[in-house]
Write a protein that holds these residues in place. Structure first.
Motif, PDB file in Angstrom:
ATOM      1  N   PHE A 294       0.832  -1.205   0.000  1.00 20.56           N
ATOM      2  CA  PHE A 294       0.000   0.000   0.000  1.00 20.56           C
ATOM      3  C   PHE A 294       0.869   1.259   0.000  1.00 20.56           C
ATOM      4  O   PHE A 294       0.637   2.192  -0.786  1.00 20.56           O
ATOM      5  CB  PHE A 294      -0.913  -0.014   1.227  1.00 20.56           C
ATOM      6  N   MET A 295       1.873   1.294   0.869  1.00 20.63           N
ATOM      7  CA  MET A 295       2.735   2.476   0.947  1.00 20.63           C
ATOM      8  C   MET A 295       3.562   2.648  -0.319  1.00 20.63           C
ATOM      9  O   MET A 295       3.705   3.763  -0.838  1.00 20.63           O
ATOM     10  CB  MET A 295       3.637   2.355   2.169  1.00 20.63           C
ATOM     11  N   GLY A 296       4.090   1.558  -0.843  1.00 22.85           N
ATOM     12  CA  GLY A 296       4.874   1.642  -2.070  1.00 22.85           C
ATOM     13  C   GLY A 296       4.036   2.053  -3.262  1.00 22.85           C
ATOM     14  O   GLY A 296       4.484   2.830  -4.115  1.00 22.85           O
ATOM     15  N   GLY A 297       2.798   1.549  -3.330  1.00 20.54           N
ATOM     16  CA  GLY A 297       1.917   1.938  -4.426  1.00 20.54           C
ATOM     17  C   GLY A 297       1.533   3.399  -4.361  1.00 20.54           C
ATOM     18  O   GLY A 297       1.448   4.083  -5.387  1.00 20.54           O
ATOM     19  N   LYS A 298       1.292   3.912  -3.151  1.00 24.51           N
ATOM     20  CA  LYS A 298       0.950   5.323  -2.996  1.00 24.51           C
ATOM     21  C   LYS A 298       2.119   6.225  -3.372  1.00 24.51           C
ATOM     22  O   LYS A 298       1.936   7.298  -3.965  1.00 24.51           O
ATOM     23  CB  LYS A 298       0.534   5.606  -1.553  1.00 24.51           C
ATOM     24  N   ALA A 299       3.332   5.828  -3.007  1.00 25.58           N
ATOM     25  CA  ALA A 299       4.490   6.683  -3.226  1.00 25.58           C
ATOM     26  C   ALA A 299       5.059   6.569  -4.636  1.00 25.58           C
ATOM     27  O   ALA A 299       5.436   7.578  -5.250  1.00 25.58           O
ATOM     28  CB  ALA A 299       5.566   6.351  -2.192  1.00 25.58           C
ATOM     29  N   PHE A 300       5.131   5.343  -5.163  1.00 27.64           N
ATOM     30  CA  PHE A 300       5.832   5.139  -6.435  1.00 27.64           C
ATOM     31  C   PHE A 300       4.978   4.465  -7.507  1.00 27.64           C
ATOM     32  O   PHE A 300       5.462   4.223  -8.609  1.00 27.64           O
ATOM     33  CB  PHE A 300       7.080   4.270  -6.216  1.00 27.64           C
ATOM     34  N   GLY A 301       3.725   4.124  -7.189  1.00 21.23           N
ATOM     35  CA  GLY A 301       2.916   3.345  -8.118  1.00 21.23           C
ATOM     36  C   GLY A 301       2.635   4.061  -9.422  1.00 21.23           C
ATOM     37  O   GLY A 301       2.065   5.158  -9.435  1.00 21.23           O
ATOM     38  N   ARG A 302       3.021   3.461 -10.534  1.00 22.24           N
ATOM     39  CA  ARG A 302       2.772   4.006 -11.866  1.00 22.24           C
ATOM     40  C   ARG A 302       2.250   2.948 -12.834  1.00 22.24           C
ATOM     41  O   ARG A 302       1.400   3.225 -13.662  1.00 22.24           O
ATOM     42  CB  ARG A 302       4.065   4.611 -12.445  1.00 22.24           C
ATOM     43  N   THR A 303       2.755   1.708 -12.713  1.00 20.48           N
ATOM     44  CA  THR A 303       2.450   0.659 -13.685  1.00 20.48           C
ATOM     45  C   THR A 303       1.400  -0.284 -13.119  1.00 20.48           C
ATOM     46  O   THR A 303       1.649  -0.939 -12.101  1.00 20.48           O
ATOM     47  CB  THR A 303       3.710  -0.135 -14.039  1.00 20.48           C
ATOM     48  N   PRO A 304       0.210  -0.378 -13.721  1.00 23.99           N
ATOM     49  CA  PRO A 304      -0.823  -1.293 -13.206  1.00 23.99           C
ATOM     50  C   PRO A 304      -0.359  -2.747 -13.246  1.00 23.99           C
ATOM     51  O   PRO A 304       0.298  -3.176 -14.188  1.00 23.99           O
ATOM     52  CB  PRO A 304      -2.009  -1.054 -14.144  1.00 23.99           C
ATOM     53  N   LEU A 305      -0.721  -3.494 -12.205  1.00 20.14           N
ATOM     54  CA  LEU A 305      -0.335  -4.898 -12.122  1.00 20.14           C
ATOM     55  C   LEU A 305      -1.246  -5.776 -12.969  1.00 20.14           C
ATOM     56  O   LEU A 305      -0.781  -6.598 -13.755  1.00 20.14           O
ATOM     57  CB  LEU A 305      -0.361  -5.360 -10.669  1.00 20.14           C
ATOM     58  N   THR A 306      -2.555  -5.604 -12.818  1.00 21.38           N
ATOM     59  CA  THR A 306      -3.523  -6.425 -13.548  1.00 21.38           C
ATOM     60  C   THR A 306      -4.844  -5.687 -13.605  1.00 21.38           C
ATOM     61  O   THR A 306      -5.132  -4.828 -12.754  1.00 21.38           O
ATOM     62  CB  THR A 306      -3.711  -7.795 -12.865  1.00 21.38           C
ATOM     63  N   SER A 307      -5.650  -6.027 -14.606  1.00 20.60           N
ATOM     64  CA  SER A 307      -6.957  -5.393 -14.745  1.00 20.60           C
ATOM     65  C   SER A 307      -7.956  -5.890 -13.709  1.00 20.60           C
ATOM     66  O   SER A 307      -8.999  -5.269 -13.510  1.00 20.60           O
ATOM     67  CB  SER A 307      -7.516  -5.644 -16.153  1.00 20.60           C
ATOM     68  N   VAL A 308      -7.666  -6.996 -13.033  1.00 19.78           N
ATOM     69  CA  VAL A 308      -8.567  -7.511 -12.011  1.00 19.78           C
ATOM     70  C   VAL A 308      -8.674  -6.533 -10.849  1.00 19.78           C
ATOM     71  O   VAL A 308      -9.749  -6.301 -10.298  1.00 19.78           O
ATOM     72  CB  VAL A 308      -8.079  -8.891 -11.521  1.00 19.78           C
ATOM     73  N   PRO A 310      -7.395  -2.740 -10.439  1.00 18.53           N
ATOM     74  CA  PRO A 310      -6.693  -1.616 -11.071  1.00 18.53           C
ATOM     75  C   PRO A 310      -5.816  -0.814 -10.129  1.00 18.53           C
ATOM     76  O   PRO A 310      -4.872  -0.154 -10.572  1.00 18.53           O
ATOM     77  CB  PRO A 310      -7.846  -0.751 -11.617  1.00 18.53           C
ATOM     78  N   LYS A 311      -6.100  -0.820  -8.821  1.00 15.04           N
ATOM     79  CA  LYS A 311      -5.324  -0.017  -7.885  1.00 15.04           C
ATOM     80  C   LYS A 311      -3.957  -0.632  -7.569  1.00 15.04           C
ATOM     81  O   LYS A 311      -3.086   0.059  -7.047  1.00 15.04           O
ATOM     82  CB  LYS A 311      -6.108   0.167  -6.584  1.00 15.04           C
ATOM     83  N   LYS A 312      -3.773  -1.905  -7.871  1.00 16.82           N
ATOM     84  CA  LYS A 312      -2.496  -2.551  -7.585  1.00 16.82           C
ATOM     85  C   LYS A 312      -1.497  -2.230  -8.697  1.00 16.82           C
ATOM     86  O   LYS A 312      -1.839  -2.259  -9.880  1.00 16.82           O
ATOM     87  CB  LYS A 312      -2.670  -4.063  -7.448  1.00 16.82           C
ATOM     88  N   THR A 313      -0.258  -1.951  -8.304  1.00 14.06           N
ATOM     89  CA  THR A 313       0.792  -1.605  -9.257  1.00 14.06           C
ATOM     90  C   THR A 313       1.989  -2.519  -9.055  1.00 14.06           C
ATOM     91  O   THR A 313       2.158  -3.138  -7.990  1.00 14.06           O
ATOM     92  CB  THR A 313       1.226  -0.143  -9.070  1.00 14.06           C
ATOM     93  N   TRP A 314       2.835  -2.573 -10.092  1.00 15.77           N
ATOM     94  CA  TRP A 314       4.057  -3.367  -9.988  1.00 15.77           C
ATOM     95  C   TRP A 314       4.991  -2.791  -8.923  1.00 15.77           C
ATOM     96  O   TRP A 314       5.661  -3.551  -8.203  1.00 15.77           O
ATOM     97  CB  TRP A 314       4.767  -3.402 -11.340  1.00 15.77           C
ATOM     98  N   GLU A 315       5.048  -1.477  -8.823  1.00 13.53           N
ATOM     99  CA  GLU A 315       5.921  -0.863  -7.821  1.00 13.53           C
ATOM    100  C   GLU A 315       5.476  -1.233  -6.407  1.00 13.53           C
ATOM    101  O   GLU A 315       6.296  -1.561  -5.548  1.00 13.53           O
ATOM    102  CB  GLU A 315       5.927   0.658  -7.997  1.00 13.53           C
ATOM    103  N   GLY A 316       4.152  -1.176  -6.168  1.00 12.10           N
ATOM    104  CA  GLY A 316       3.649  -1.570  -4.862  1.00 12.10           C
ATOM    105  C   GLY A 316       3.855  -3.049  -4.583  1.00 12.10           C
ATOM    106  O   GLY A 316       4.157  -3.440  -3.444  1.00 12.10           O
TER     107      GLY A 316
END
Length: 411
Positions: A294-308, A310-316
């Motif tokens: 959660f903290m990593g996604g908020k700070a550095f999240g740019r690339t979506p992980l999956t369409s299932v 959408p809020k999850k990112t590879w950075e997080g």
């Protein structure tokens, strides 16, 4: 551009005659006003005021007198500071009111988010402390809490199956079958503690449910059977591995320093078993994975992980993996289990992937159901499935790892 005062020219409805020797050609025009020499263009009108003699120049195709709204708009553009018209003030007031309304909405939204975050933190800390006490107690206390959570989670699952988003493409199982399956799922952890294994019970329950679906009125559908069997597996069978991990691996964790000073009234050193240490490390690493993601996604999240989700990112996700491994290694040093650093890292990676794919599985079910949360039992967190989705697959993976791949249970 120089400014000019507002002249009430809109009362004239007739165009000027071709000869523009003076402004007296228009009988309704007011007398000239003595003003300093200035020049301004208002729409198609060119005003030149010199003392008491105003001169108006016209464009090639436009008349002198304009409708009121057009003249007010032109004067407002030319001299907004000296505009005294009530309509213009009303327009400005409307704009200011809209800006204030937008500001109030933004403040209210931020306040609502802050209250939601505060509620999540308070209830999260309360749940975490309660679960820690339950894990330390073990035995019937731990198993009963797991059974209660399984029952509520199974009810939420079958409500999701019956929601409009899923029933638009399938036939849900009858309601009485859903309720019976919820009760069966709640009994599975208790049978696991009593018998030590659950395979025969799951097979018998699946057979009974299949019989009930075939004997129902109307035509039974495969979607009913598949959704019900997955409910037995997802909500009943998988959570039983936490009971097998916590209560089944009773080998003492001899090297744990905390056990040597543990009070006799709370079980003494015998309380600290491999199952207890493994469960504590698994729970803590899952919490760390969610927090760091959660903290990593908020700070550095740019690339979506999956369409299932959408809020999850590879950075997080990478931040969650690092946090999960670090937490597992630190706790393994504190509890002196497992002894091998490589085993600790592997255990952390396993917990992380189990939590991520458990979360994504529940997100997929909610997405097809067309809902945001599986329920509203926990304020600020949603339903039981929203809180335990990361634990559903992890228990089976952790138990299999300790039981099969760690020599001497990692002692």
């Amino acid at each position: 551009m120089a400014t000019t005062s507002y002249l009430d020219l809109n009362r004239c409805s007739r165009p000027l005659p071709p000869s523009l020797s003076s402004l007296s050609a228009c009988p309704c025009r007011p007398s000239a006003v003595t003003l300093p020499r200035s020049r301004a263009k208002l729409g198609g009108l060119d005003f030149s005021i010199d003392g008491t003699r105003p001169v108006v120049g016209l464009g090639p195709t436009r008349g002198l007198c304009r409708p009121r709204r057009r003249l007010i708009a032109a004067v407002a553009r030319a001299d907004p500071d000296h505009l005294g018209d009530g309509n213009a003030k009303q327009v400005l007031g409307v704009h200011k009111g809209r800006e204030l309304s937008l500001n109030e909405d933004a403040v209210a939204e931020n306040q609502e988010k802050a209250n939601q975050l505060k509620k999540r933190i308070v209830f999260g800390l309360g749940i975490g402390l309660s679960i820690g006490i339950v894990v330390l107690a073990g035995g019937w206390v731990f198993t009963t809490v797991v059974a209660a959570a399984v029952f509520v989670g199974a009810r939420e699952y079958f409500e999701l199956v019956r929601s409009r988003g899923i029933t638009a493409g399938m036939t849900p199982p009858p309601r009485y079958v859903s309720r019976v399956c919820s009760v069966i799922c709640a009994l599975m952890p208790l049978l696991t503690l009593y018998r030590g294994q659950i395979d025969v019970s799951v097979t018998s329950a699946a057979f009974l449910v299949a019989m009930a679906l075939h004997l129902q009125r109307g035509n039974p559908r495969f979607a009913q059977l598949s959704s019900t069997m997955f409910g037995l597996f997802y909500c009943g069978y998988l959570p039983c591995f936490w009971v097998k991990l916590r209560c089944g691996l009773a080998a003492p964790a001899l090297n744990t320093g905390i056990g040597a000073s543990w009070p006799i009234l709370l079980g003494g050193q015998a309380q600290w078993t491999v199952g207890l240490v493994a469960t504590l490390i698994s729970f803590s690493s899952i919490i760390a994975a969610d927090t760091y993601a959660f903290m990593g996604g908020k700070a550095f999240g740019r690339t979506p992980l999956t369409s299932v989700s959408p809020k999850k990112t590879w950075e997080g996700t990478i931040a969650g993996l690092c946090g999960c491994i670090a937490t597992t290694v630190v706790l393994s040093k504190i509890f002196c289990w497992p002894k091998s650093l490589l085993s600790s890292i592997a255990f952390g990676i396993l917990n992380f992937f189990g939590s991520v794919f458990g979360d994504l599985t529940e997100s997929m079910i909610k997405r097809d159901a067309g809902v945001k949360d599986s329920g509203s039992l926990i304020p600020g967190h949603g339903g039981i499935l929203d809180r335990v989705d990361s634990y559903i697959f992890t228990g089976a993976l952790a138990y299999s790892f300790v039981k099969t791949f760690l020599p001497l249970y990692g002692v």
